[in-house]
Design a protein around this motif. Structure first.
Motif: not given
Lengths: 186, 190
Positions: B28-29, B32-33, B35-37, B39-40, B43, B45-47, B102, B106
């Motif tokens: 994936p681009p 993307l990671e 953006r996911v991080v 968003e998490l 919300r 869902l991620l520290r 990370a 990355a």
């Protein structure tokens, strides 16, 4: 039902313990490629849509992770999230009929047959594509496909039959075009 | 996984092989990671990366993200000196991400992808890393260490856009911060 890989269970446990970006990255690095390829195929090669699906699927997958009991593999669970996002997208959009032809991520590395196959799969009606991808590409049984798609197994079989016929027809048409081009050049 | 009962029109061996040979993964681009991080994190869902930031580790991660010594997303030839005058902004990158959030690869990919996205949006952008070990000149009460680890120069954008670009920089996801300064006069000989 595929058995859970101990590595995944360990990664999930580590993530749920500290919810750190590093623990998430370990999960992401392991499954992002598979998820994105699946999303890309479901989306008929529409890369921006595939990104959208993959992003939402990751968020939902992580959100639901505490409830995930490893009755299936983590990959299956995550693919199910992609599938749900895709089906919701289909419901939301009024898009019907074949989607744009796919642009495989690395066409130079794919043999011609694979390229044709990807195109033929992308040209399938969405419902047929879902069943063919899950059954023939991902390797799930009709019982599993039926559960994932919330249809009955008989529908899964009939959709697969139609999908395979359409793919064969698509590949046959491609071959005919190739022969035609060769004849024209000659 | 497996088959429940015989198929009416089973796959031939050739078809089965062709399907099996299809790639199972696609990279994936890199954005993307990120953006996911984001968003998490949003919300809960991620520290937050910031919560694990160790202030003592200055510059290390970010400096490595400039591993090539100079990140440049290319110059925008469309921006004339006239249009750029008074519309250049300096993004001073401060603070550094912790080492264990990370893998550094990355981060490198994220920073480059971000700079590419900015450039593709039509903005002239250049950047560079700063080596650690600030030397102070003419400052009697200079701090022991600077947390300035790099910069980006944006050309041809207004304040709102410069702010929006700064807010989208992945450094913020890693716990760093950005000081935005307008360039008051065009650099170079007049």
């Amino acid at each position: 039902v595929p058995r859970a890989e101990p590595e995944d269970a360990e990664l999930v446990a580590r993530f749920l313990c500290d919810r750190s970006p590093a623990a998430f990255h370990a999960l992401y690095a392991r499954h992002a490629g598979g998820l994105f390829r699946f999303a890309l195929r479901l989306a008929g090669g529409d890369a921006p849509l595939a990104e959208e699906l993959a992003q939402e699927a990751w968020v939902r997958g992580i959100e639901g992770l505490p409830r995930f009991a490893f009755r299936s593999s983590l990959r299956t669970w995550l693919l199910g999230c992609v599938l749900n996002c895709w089906r919701e997208h289909r419901r939301r959009s009024a898009r019907t009929g074949p989607l744009p032809l796919p642009e495989p991520a690395a066409p130079a590395r794919l043999p011609w047959l694979a390229l044709d196959l990807e195109r033929a799969i992308a040209a399938l009606a969405p419902g047929q594509r879902e069943v063919l991808l899950l059954h023939d590409v991902e390797g799930y049984s009709h019982t599993e496909v039926a559960r994932m798609l919330e249809i009955d197994a008989g529908t899964s079989r009939s959709q697969l039959l139609r999908a395979r016929r359409a793919v064969r027809q698509g590949l046959g048409a491609g071959e005919d075009e190739d022969h035609g081009r060769r004849r024209t050049r000659a | 996984m497996g088959e429940d009962e015989p198929e009416p029109e089973p796959l031939s061996n050739e078809e089965r092989e062709a399907l099996r040979a299809l790639p199972r993964e696609a990279a994936p681009p890199s954005a993307l990671e990120r953006r996911v991080v984001r968003e998490l994190t949003r919300r809960g869902l991620l520290r937050s990366p910031a919560s694990t930031w160790r202030g003592a580790v200055l510059a290390a991660g970010l400096l490595l993200s400039f591993a090539a010594g100079h990140i440049s997303a290319g110059r925008s030839a469309d921006i004339s000196p006239a249009s750029a005058a008074g519309k250049s902004w300096l993004l001073l990158l401060r603070g550094a991400p912790p080492e264990d959030n990370a893998p550094i690869e990355a981060r490198i990919a994220s920073m480059r992808e971000w700079a590419r996205e900015v450039r593709h949006a039509g903005v002239g952008i250049d950047g560079a890393r700063l080596a650690s070990g600030a030397e102070w000149v003419g400052a009697a009460n200079a701090p022991a260490e600077s947390d300035l680890s790099g910069y980006f120069l944006l050309r041809g954008v207004d304040r709102e856009r410069a702010l929006a670009i700064a807010r989208s920089c992945p450094l913020l996801d890693w716990g760093g911060r950005i000081e935005l300064r307008r360039v008051a006069s065009a650099p170079g000989p007049s």
